[in-house]
Design a protein around this motif. Structure first.
Motif, short mmCIF file in Angstrom:
data_model
loop_
_atom_site.label_atom_id
_atom_site.label_comp_id
_atom_site.label_asym_id
_atom_site.label_seq_id
_atom_site.Cartn_x
_atom_site.Cartn_y
_atom_site.Cartn_z
N GLN A 19 0.96 -1.22 -0.08
CA GLN A 19 0.00 0.02 0.07
C GLN A 19 0.83 1.18 0.04
OE1 GLN A 19 -2.61 0.08 3.23
NE2 GLN A 19 -4.29 1.12 2.10
N GLN A 24 0.76 3.04 -4.77
CA GLN A 24 0.94 4.41 -4.94
C GLN A 24 0.60 4.67 -6.48
OE1 GLN A 24 0.99 6.86 -2.62
NE2 GLN A 24 1.37 5.47 -0.87
N ASN A 30 -6.06 11.02 -7.22
CA ASN A 30 -5.20 11.03 -5.91
C ASN A 30 -5.88 10.18 -4.91
OD1 ASN A 30 -2.65 12.64 -6.12
ND2 ASN A 30 -4.05 14.01 -6.95
N ILE A 32 -6.58 6.46 -3.13
CA ILE A 32 -5.76 5.07 -3.30
C ILE A 32 -6.85 4.33 -2.53
CG2 ILE A 32 -4.49 5.40 -1.12
CD1 ILE A 32 -2.05 4.02 -2.26
N PHE A 67 3.21 5.64 9.53
CA PHE A 67 2.71 7.01 9.06
C PHE A 67 1.78 7.88 9.93
CE2 PHE A 67 3.25 3.76 5.75
CZ PHE A 67 4.19 4.40 4.91
N LEU A 135 -13.12 12.94 -1.52
CA LEU A 135 -12.52 11.72 -1.05
C LEU A 135 -13.25 10.63 -0.43
CD1 LEU A 135 -9.55 12.50 1.47
CD2 LEU A 135 -10.97 10.51 1.72
N ASP B 126 2.34 7.60 2.28
CA ASP B 126 1.09 7.60 3.02
C ASP B 126 0.13 6.75 2.27
OD1 ASP B 126 -0.86 7.88 4.76
OD2 ASP B 126 -0.55 10.12 5.17
N PRO B 127 -0.26 5.80 2.96
CA PRO B 127 -1.19 4.67 2.38
C PRO B 127 -2.54 5.11 2.52
CG PRO B 127 -0.58 3.97 4.35
CD PRO B 127 0.39 5.05 4.18
N GLY B 128 -2.69 6.41 3.11
CA GLY B 128 -4.29 6.89 3.36
C GLY B 128 -4.30 8.01 2.18
N ASN B 129 -5.51 8.65 2.43
CA ASN B 129 -5.64 9.75 1.52
C ASN B 129 -5.72 11.17 1.98
OD1 ASN B 129 -6.23 7.91 -0.89
ND2 ASN B 129 -7.99 7.61 0.10
N TRP B 130 -5.75 11.46 3.33
CA TRP B 130 -5.89 12.42 3.86
C TRP B 130 -4.61 13.31 4.28
CZ3 TRP B 130 -10.86 13.92 5.44
CH2 TRP B 130 -11.52 12.63 5.30
N TYR B 131 -3.46 12.70 4.49
CA TYR B 131 -2.30 13.56 4.70
C TYR B 131 -1.25 13.03 3.94
CZ TYR B 131 -4.81 13.77 8.97
OH TYR B 131 -5.86 14.03 10.16
N TYR B 197 -5.86 20.77 2.33
CA TYR B 197 -6.11 19.56 1.54
C TYR B 197 -6.76 19.91 0.21
CZ TYR B 197 -7.91 15.10 0.29
OH TYR B 197 -7.92 14.26 -0.38
N ASN B 201 -3.51 17.99 -3.61
CA ASN B 201 -3.55 17.40 -4.61
C ASN B 201 -2.89 18.13 -5.84
OD1 ASN B 201 -4.45 15.15 -3.08
ND2 ASN B 201 -6.37 15.58 -3.69
#
Lengths: 172, 289
Positions: A19, A24, A30, A32, A67, A135, B126-131, B197, B201
């Motif tokens: 991940q 990525q 944008n 994931i 993270f 999002l 980062d595996p998330g979308n927020w940070y 945020y 992007n």
């Protein structure tokens, strides 16, 4: 039991690595897909709330370490997701193809809303609908698509593990 | 195993309370990683490095096939650029010498001191979308510690929030939790560069709390100011893209376009503000003892 613990930890570590690196490259706009949530809900559906909570906790702690900015936030969140999904969905018909898609979308919705609430709303960011449209909903869709493949893989793995454990442990 | 079976509910509750307390008490803290985190990092980071290298290898291959024709022209261009920069560099080093002599005469400290730097590779994102957090392949064993500053391509990238034994965690200036005290070079107006945020992007960030009668305008160069105790002064951040007045009418904010291309970032320079990297590593050892 030992085989199960080892394979599960390996899956979670592999998931973190993929991940954060290879996946990525598959970001669309944008976004994931949240594969760790798919793994958590798969364990919750297949094995019930305790294992769902344990898997969610471990997976969240891994994210926290690499993270996160505080230790325990994602751990707690993953644990809650696993526990609640296991509690609510363990008795559903697990061979169903539609079930994991719907559950992962719902789980992502709740999970991301909690992150918005604690990380953004509390720091004064009130643009909820921007986050919802850009999002949360795209991530729900993307995760739901991925859950079809990953749930089937984990389902087969669980079958194999249960087959191995059948003679040693009582299952029901 | 029987113990876990019979007390699983209690164990889960205790674990949940522990995580809740831990997350409240460790929130926003920057520091070096503990033993468990470092051990996990020791296992995971080499694998992440391999995985990143594989994906960047294929990325490069595709890129090469696409841009083969442009490479020659680009090479020529870069060569002439290097020549120009070398000439410039010589001139600047002469100026630097002169500056040192003159400031020694005037007995003032150097404002933009030369910092010790180390190059490092980004191995995971980062595996998330927020940070916008990333992991780099240098840690406390290379003298890295928390709150060191990251730059690339001459622009500010962010800072290190946590350093483990073999890895370190960086937070970019686009992350919505990051804020940097900044200054416009031309007018000297102060402000705070924050991540946002809605701009993250597109690779942009926001400079807030600018005085309403500041004469900041489009195209102004923004650098880190002397007010911060983390970021050394004089590191360039980016260029002003747009200036707007806040809804309260008292302050302005500007949209900043950073010099760094955050989407294709892979190598990073780590700057140690307090002198040499080796000094820093010996300090760390003392702290651990």
């Amino acid at each position: 039991m030992r085989t199960r613990i080892i394979t599960t930890s390996l899956i979670l570590i592999l998931n973190l690595i993929l991940q954060s690196t290879l996946f990525q490259a598959i970001r669309i706009a944008n976004i994931i897909p949240n594969t760790s949530i798919i793994i958590i809900i798969s364990y919750a559906i297949l094995r019930g709330r305790t294992e769902g909570a344990a898997v969610g906790c471990f997976s969240g702690i891994l994210t926290d370490i690499f993270f996160g900015t505080s230790f325990g936030f994602y751990g707690l969140l993953g644990m809650l997701t696993g526990y609640l999904c296991g509690r609510s969905f363990h008795h559903l018909y697990r061979e169903n193809y539609l079930l994991p898609i719907m559950i992962s979308a719902i789980a992502v919705f709740i999970y991301e809303n909690i992150i918005y609430l604690t990380g953004f709303l509390f720091s004064g960011n009130t643009e909820y609908f921007y986050f919802l449209i850009h999002l949360i909903i795209p991530e729900m869709v993307y995760t739901a698509v991925f859950s079809i493949i990953i749930y089937r893989l984990l389902f087969a793995l669980n079958d194999w593990l249960e087959d191995k454990e059948k003679y040693r442990y009582r299952l029901f | 195993m029987k113990f876990f079976e019979s007390y699983k509910k209690q164990i889960l509750i205790v674990l949940a309370i522990f995580l809740l307390v831990a997350s409240v008490f460790t929130a926003g803290k920057t520091g070096n990683a503990n033993f468990i985190e470092s051990t996990l990092g020791f296992i995971v980071t080499p694998l992440q490095k391999v995985s990143t290298n594989i994906s960047s290898f294929f990325d490069d291959k595709f890129h090469n096939i696409k841009n083969q024709s442009d490479l020659k022209a680009e090479n020529e261009e870069l060569k002439s650029e290097i020549e120009r920069l070398e000439r410039e560099n010589k001139r600047l080093s002469l100026l630097d010498e002169e500056n040192k002599k003159l400031s020694a005469l005037l007995e003032i400290a150097q404002k933009y001191a030369a910092y010790d730097t180390t190059a490092s590779q980004i191995i995971a994102k980062d595996p998330g979308n927020w940070y916008n957090i990333f992991v780099m392949d240098k840690g406390t064993k290379d003298g890295i510690s928390a709150n060191m500053v990251l730059t690339a391509e001459g622009g500010l990238v962010g800072k290190i929030t946590e350093a483990g034994y073999t890895y370190s965690k960086g937070m970019s200036i686009l992350d919505s939790r990051s804020s940097v005290s900044a200054m416009s070079v031309r007018t000297g107006d102060l402000g705070i560069v924050k991540g946002d945020y809605t701009l993250m992007n597109d690779g942009l960030c926001k400079m807030e709390y600018i005085n309403s009668d500041a004469e900041i305008m489009e195209g102004d160069e923004i650098i880190t100011s002397h007010l911060s105790d983390v970021y050394p002064p004089g590191i360039s951040i980016g260029v002003v893209k747009e200036v707007k007045t806040d809804s309260n009418g008292l302050t302005k904010y500007a949209i900043i376009e950073p010099h760094v291309d955050f989407k294709h970032l892979d190598t990073i320079l780590i700057i140690s503000e307090n002198g040499k990297m080796s000094d820093v590593s010996s300090q760390n050892e003392e702290v651990e003892d």
